[in-house]
Design a protein around this motif. Structure first.
Motif, PDB file in Angstrom:
ATOM      1  N   VAL A  85       0.827  -1.211   0.000  1.00  0.00           N
ATOM      2  CA  VAL A  85       0.000   0.000   0.000  1.00  0.00           C
ATOM      3  C   VAL A  85       0.861   1.260   0.000  1.00  0.00           C
ATOM      4  CG1 VAL A  85      -1.712   1.326   1.310  1.00  0.00           C
ATOM      5  CG2 VAL A  85      -1.903  -1.167   1.172  1.00  0.00           C
ATOM      6  N   VAL A  86       0.460   2.215  -0.835  1.00  0.00           N
ATOM      7  CA  VAL A  86       0.979   3.585  -0.779  1.00  0.00           C
ATOM      8  C   VAL A  86      -0.192   4.476  -0.374  1.00  0.00           C
ATOM      9  CG1 VAL A  86       1.924   5.506  -2.118  1.00  0.00           C
ATOM     10  CG2 VAL A  86       2.724   3.172  -2.564  1.00  0.00           C
ATOM     11  N   LEU A  87       0.006   5.311   0.636  1.00  0.00           N
ATOM     12  CA  LEU A  87      -1.023   6.277   1.020  1.00  0.00           C
ATOM     13  C   LEU A  87      -0.828   7.559   0.213  1.00  0.00           C
ATOM     14  CD1 LEU A  87      -1.190   5.974   4.924  1.00  0.00           C
ATOM     15  CD2 LEU A  87      -2.830   5.098   3.251  1.00  0.00           C
ATOM     16  N   ALA A  88      -1.896   8.020  -0.416  1.00  0.00           N
ATOM     17  CA  ALA A  88      -1.821   9.252  -1.204  1.00  0.00           C
ATOM     18  C   ALA A  88      -2.674  10.312  -0.525  1.00  0.00           C
ATOM     19  CB  ALA A  88      -2.307   9.002  -2.628  1.00  0.00           C
ATOM     20  N   TYR A  89      -1.998  11.303   0.076  1.00  0.00           N
ATOM     21  CA  TYR A  89      -2.723  12.403   0.705  1.00  0.00           C
ATOM     22  C   TYR A  89      -3.031  13.453  -0.359  1.00  0.00           C
ATOM     23  CZ  TYR A  89      -3.545  16.822   3.028  1.00  0.00           C
ATOM     24  OH  TYR A  89      -4.078  18.038   3.386  1.00  0.00           O
ATOM     25  N   GLU A  90      -4.315  13.624  -0.646  1.00  0.00           N
ATOM     26  CA  GLU A  90      -4.754  14.607  -1.634  1.00  0.00           C
ATOM     27  C   GLU A  90      -5.471  15.752  -0.929  1.00  0.00           C
ATOM     28  OE1 GLU A  90      -6.487  12.307  -5.309  1.00  0.00           O
ATOM     29  OE2 GLU A  90      -7.629  11.795  -3.524  1.00  0.00           O
ATOM     30  N   CYS A  91      -4.976  16.945  -1.128  1.00  0.00           N
ATOM     31  CA  CYS A  91      -5.759  18.118  -0.722  1.00  0.00           C
ATOM     32  C   CYS A  91      -6.847  18.279  -1.772  1.00  0.00           C
ATOM     33  CB  CYS A  91      -4.896  19.375  -0.721  1.00  0.00           C
ATOM     34  SG  CYS A  91      -3.518  19.318   0.404  1.00  0.00           S
ATOM     35  N   VAL A  92      -8.074  17.898  -1.439  1.00  0.00           N
ATOM     36  CA  VAL A  92      -9.148  17.946  -2.426  1.00  0.00           C
ATOM     37  C   VAL A  92      -9.311  19.363  -2.977  1.00  0.00           C
ATOM     38  CG1 VAL A  92     -11.592  17.462  -2.838  1.00  0.00           C
ATOM     39  CG2 VAL A  92     -10.285  16.003  -1.288  1.00  0.00           C
ATOM     40  N   TRP A  93      -9.066  20.356  -2.108  1.00  0.00           N
ATOM     41  CA  TRP A  93      -9.216  21.749  -2.518  1.00  0.00           C
ATOM     42  C   TRP A  93      -8.119  22.193  -3.487  1.00  0.00           C
ATOM     43  CZ3 TRP A  93      -4.906  24.389  -0.688  1.00  0.00           C
ATOM     44  CH2 TRP A  93      -4.221  23.776   0.381  1.00  0.00           C
ATOM     45  N   ALA A  94      -7.091  21.365  -3.650  1.00  0.00           N
ATOM     46  CA  ALA A  94      -5.986  21.739  -4.545  1.00  0.00           C
ATOM     47  C   ALA A  94      -5.976  20.925  -5.834  1.00  0.00           C
ATOM     48  CB  ALA A  94      -4.644  21.560  -3.818  1.00  0.00           C
ATOM     49  N   ILE A  95      -6.957  20.035  -5.999  1.00  0.00           N
ATOM     50  CA  ILE A  95      -6.957  19.160  -7.168  1.00  0.00           C
ATOM     51  C   ILE A  95      -7.664  19.850  -8.327  1.00  0.00           C
ATOM     52  CG2 ILE A  95      -7.766  16.968  -8.103  1.00  0.00           C
ATOM     53  CD1 ILE A  95      -7.500  15.834  -5.255  1.00  0.00           C
ATOM     54  N   GLY A  96      -6.910  20.043  -9.413  1.00  0.00           N
ATOM     55  CA  GLY A  96      -7.489  20.637 -10.610  1.00  0.00           C
ATOM     56  C   GLY A  96      -7.789  22.117 -10.488  1.00  0.00           C
ATOM     57  N   THR A  97      -7.351  22.719  -9.387  1.00  0.00           N
ATOM     58  CA  THR A  97      -7.640  24.140  -9.177  1.00  0.00           C
ATOM     59  C   THR A  97      -6.443  25.021  -9.498  1.00  0.00           C
ATOM     60  OG1 THR A  97      -6.913  24.058  -6.865  1.00  0.00           O
ATOM     61  CG2 THR A  97      -9.233  23.558  -7.309  1.00  0.00           C
ATOM     62  N   GLY A  98      -5.274  24.384  -9.656  1.00  0.00           N
ATOM     63  CA  GLY A  98      -4.054  25.157  -9.837  1.00  0.00           C
ATOM     64  C   GLY A  98      -3.452  25.601  -8.524  1.00  0.00           C
ATOM     65  N   LYS A  99      -4.209  25.408  -7.419  1.00  0.00           N
ATOM     66  CA  LYS A  99      -3.685  25.748  -6.094  1.00  0.00           C
ATOM     67  C   LYS A  99      -2.976  24.527  -5.531  1.00  0.00           C
ATOM     68  CE  LYS A  99      -7.636  28.702  -4.916  1.00  0.00           C
ATOM     69  NZ  LYS A  99      -8.820  28.812  -4.028  1.00  0.00           N
ATOM     70  N   SER A 100      -1.742  24.710  -5.121  1.00  0.00           N
ATOM     71  CA  SER A 100      -1.024  23.613  -4.487  1.00  0.00           C
ATOM     72  C   SER A 100      -0.840  23.945  -3.017  1.00  0.00           C
ATOM     73  CB  SER A 100       0.343  23.420  -5.154  1.00  0.00           C
ATOM     74  OG  SER A 100       1.011  22.311  -4.608  1.00  0.00           O
TER      75      SER A 100
END
Length: 248
Positions: A160-175
């Protein structure tokens, strides 16, 4: 710690034969850092084709799967099917599956359990929405989502690899800033140490996802608790090579 950096390119619902050939040819040219594990997440209909043309050094992942081997589940694919065409990874719990398709923690856990039982390696995605972050609930959400996965993973943390995604940064251009990413990853590792084991906390690979680009990857990769990226839009572009090579 000896954690191998792992970069996943999630193509999402993108690509046709022409674009896929361009992407794969770009990866072949590279050069790609040999110390980085590279995986590409491919639309199900192209899994077999991509597996047939991609170098053996690059892993191929399905973007989703169902929780049983076969049956009357129209439109779904099983881990057995994914393995049958030669792919060995699956992305589960992606924020879009959670938000657009209403997948809950318990369903994602069932999928993870069956995928691991079937011999697939899993990129398990977790992360908070903008509302949750602004409400100060980032850790609460990430810990809850991870806790749901514990029975599914059992002792198979090496799969397993855990992938922490900031949902608010996905596809928004905000990292997220490197400090924001490091804070969450460090907190998650501390939580795993308490709730699973210090050994698992030290060894599990935690990726960051959320508008990663060639320009932001180096600084993010320097975070001590970041072991890779899950990359969306940029994985369709030549800059994906730069992201893979971010630790050089």
């Amino acid at each position: 710690m000896g954690r191998k950096f792992v970069v996943v390119g999630n193509w999402k619902m993108n690509g046709d034969m022409k674009q896929i050939n361009e992407i794969v040819n770009n990866l072949k040219k590279g050069p790609l850092d040999p110390n980085v594990e590279v995986v590409i997440g491919v639309p199900a209909i192209y899994l077999a084709y991509v597996k047939s043309i991609v170098p053996d050094t690059i892993g191929v992942a399905a973007q989703n799967c169902w929780k049983v081997p076969k049956g009357a589940f129209t439109g779904e694919i099983s881990p057995a099917m994914i393995k049958d065409v030669g792919a060995d990874w699956v992305i589960l719990g992606h924020s879009k599956r959670r938000t657009l398709f209403g997948e809950k923690d318990d369903l994602i856990a069932q999928k993870v359990a069956h995928a691991i039982e079937s011999g697939l390696k899993v990129i398990a995605c977790i992360g908070e929405t903008l509302d949750e972050r602004e409400a100060g609930k980032t850790e609460e959400v990430v810990f809850r989502q991870t806790k749901a996965l514990l029975p599914a993973i059992g002792s198979n943390w090496d799969k397993v690899v855990l992938a922490y995604e900031c949902v608010w940064a996905i596809g928004t251009g905000k990292s997220a800033t490197p400090q924001q990413v490091q804070d969450v990853h460090a907190s998650l590792r501390n939580w795993l140490s308490t709730n699973v084991s210090a050994d698992v906390a030290a060894k599990v690979r935690i990726q960051y996802g959320g508008s990663v680009t060639g320009a932001t990857a180096k600084e993010l990769a320097a975070c001590p608790d970041t072991d890779g990226f899950i990359v969306g839009a940029a994985s369709l572009k030549p800059e994906f090579v730069d992201i893979v090579n971010a630790t050089q």
